[in-house]
Design an enzyme around this catalytic site. Structure first.
Site, PDB file in Angstrom:
ATOM      1  N   ASP A  56      -9.181  -5.963   4.130  1.00  0.00           N
ATOM      2  CA  ASP A  56      -9.699  -4.507   4.113  1.00  0.00           C
ATOM      3  C   ASP A  56     -11.072  -4.633   4.573  1.00  0.00           C
ATOM      4  O   ASP A  56     -11.981  -5.521   4.113  1.00  0.00           O
ATOM      5  CB  ASP A  56      -9.729  -3.989   2.557  1.00  0.00           C
ATOM      6  CG  ASP A  56     -10.217  -2.582   2.506  1.00  0.00           C
ATOM      7  OD1 ASP A  56     -11.473  -2.583   1.862  1.00  0.00           O
ATOM      8  OD2 ASP A  56      -9.708  -1.639   2.773  1.00  0.00           O
ATOM      9  N   ASN A  64     -16.949   5.705  10.266  1.00  0.00           N
ATOM     10  CA  ASN A  64     -16.223   6.797  10.959  1.00  0.00           C
ATOM     11  C   ASN A  64     -17.259   7.827  10.433  1.00  0.00           C
ATOM     12  O   ASN A  64     -17.365   8.831  11.559  1.00  0.00           O
ATOM     13  CB  ASN A  64     -15.056   7.027  10.108  1.00  0.00           C
ATOM     14  CG  ASN A  64     -13.802   6.511  11.073  1.00  0.00           C
ATOM     15  OD1 ASN A  64     -14.164   5.850  12.186  1.00  0.00           O
ATOM     16  ND2 ASN A  64     -12.650   6.242  10.358  1.00  0.00           N
ATOM     17  N   HIS A  69     -14.913   8.936  15.037  1.00  0.00           N
ATOM     18  CA  HIS A  69     -13.648   8.123  14.916  1.00  0.00           C
ATOM     19  C   HIS A  69     -13.421   7.414  16.296  1.00  0.00           C
ATOM     20  O   HIS A  69     -12.938   6.144  16.277  1.00  0.00           O
ATOM     21  CB  HIS A  69     -12.395   9.386  14.778  1.00  0.00           C
ATOM     22  CG  HIS A  69     -12.407   9.825  13.538  1.00  0.00           C
ATOM     23  ND1 HIS A  69     -12.067   9.151  12.467  1.00  0.00           N
ATOM     24  CD2 HIS A  69     -12.749  10.993  12.812  1.00  0.00           C
ATOM     25  CE1 HIS A  69     -11.952   9.656  11.151  1.00  0.00           C
ATOM     26  NE2 HIS A  69     -12.468  10.930  11.487  1.00  0.00           N
ATOM     27  N   ASP A  73     -12.374   3.655  15.826  1.00  0.00           N
ATOM     28  CA  ASP A  73     -11.209   3.097  16.500  1.00  0.00           C
ATOM     29  C   ASP A  73     -11.728   1.884  17.262  1.00  0.00           C
ATOM     30  O   ASP A  73     -10.692   0.820  17.163  1.00  0.00           O
ATOM     31  CB  ASP A  73     -10.620   3.803  17.596  1.00  0.00           C
ATOM     32  CG  ASP A  73      -9.856   5.150  16.777  1.00  0.00           C
ATOM     33  OD1 ASP A  73      -9.586   5.166  15.603  1.00  0.00           O
ATOM     34  OD2 ASP A  73      -9.544   6.123  17.508  1.00  0.00           O
ATOM     35  N   GLU A  99      -7.695   1.101   7.271  1.00  0.00           N
ATOM     36  CA  GLU A  99      -8.624  -0.311   7.739  1.00  0.00           C
ATOM     37  C   GLU A  99      -8.277  -1.625   6.972  1.00  0.00           C
ATOM     38  O   GLU A  99      -8.865  -2.448   6.900  1.00  0.00           O
ATOM     39  CB  GLU A  99     -10.003  -0.009   7.348  1.00  0.00           C
ATOM     40  CG  GLU A  99     -10.732  -0.085   6.026  1.00  0.00           C
ATOM     41  CD  GLU A  99     -10.322   1.164   5.055  1.00  0.00           C
ATOM     42  OE1 GLU A  99     -10.568   1.126   3.895  1.00  0.00           O
ATOM     43  OE2 GLU A  99      -9.653   2.215   5.565  1.00  0.00           O
ATOM     44  N   ARG A 119     -12.301 -18.044   7.216  1.00  0.00           N
ATOM     45  CA  ARG A 119     -12.513 -18.039   8.693  1.00  0.00           C
ATOM     46  C   ARG A 119     -12.346 -16.376   9.171  1.00  0.00           C
ATOM     47  O   ARG A 119     -13.163 -16.302  10.145  1.00  0.00           O
ATOM     48  CB  ARG A 119     -11.463 -18.717   9.454  1.00  0.00           C
ATOM     49  CG  ARG A 119     -11.547 -18.834  11.090  1.00  0.00           C
ATOM     50  CD  ARG A 119     -10.676 -19.644  11.519  1.00  0.00           C
ATOM     51  NE  ARG A 119     -10.078 -21.030  10.834  1.00  0.00           N
ATOM     52  CZ  ARG A 119      -8.875 -21.385  10.782  1.00  0.00           C
ATOM     53  NH1 ARG A 119      -7.930 -20.682  11.219  1.00  0.00           N
ATOM     54  NH2 ARG A 119      -8.844 -22.455  10.015  1.00  0.00           N
TER      55      ARG A 119
END
Length: 127
Positions: A56, A64, A69, A73, A99, A119
């Site tokens: 997440d 955003n 947006h 993106d 997300e 990682r």
């Protein structure tokens, strides 16, 4: 941008977030349970570990809201690129929410999942 990652391995009992040392992703109990059962079923059938990492992106809504947006993106694409670059060909990654991303790491037990999760956190944070 940072990422929170939770690793679940079917090699043994599914560790809680505190046990695996990786910050947990908030998921509905139902979805989490379904995914855990699927991991355990794979392990039983194939006698090989399988780990599920749930990712997440922290503070994505703020990106955003602040930059729009199109920038959001671009952040998602950059994060997805870093995830894909970090995986082996036998691993599978997918976006499953706004997300959120999931990674199935075949042949990877709990410790390997923790290493992969760290990682990914580092690489996504640098995207």
């Amino acid at each position: 941008m940072s990422a929170r990652v939770r690793a679940t391995s079917g090699a043994a009992a599914v560790p809680s977030p505190g046990q695996c040392g990786i910050v947990a992703v908030s998921l509905a109990t139902t979805v989490s349970g379904i995914l855990r059962r699927a991991v355990r079923a794979f392990v039983r059938r194939h006698a090989s570990p399988l780990s599920l990492l749930l990712i997440d992106l922290d503070h994505f809504k703020k990106v955003n809201d602040t930059y729009g947006h199109p920038i959001g993106d671009a952040v998602l694409k950059a994060a997805a690129g870093k995830i894909m670059e970090s995986l082996r060909t036998e691993d599978v990654a997918a976006r499953y929410g706004g997300e959120e991303f999931g990674v199935l790491a075949r042949g990877t037990a709990a410790e390997g999942a923790r290493v992969l999760g760290q990682r990914l956190r580092t690489r996504i944070g640098l995207a």
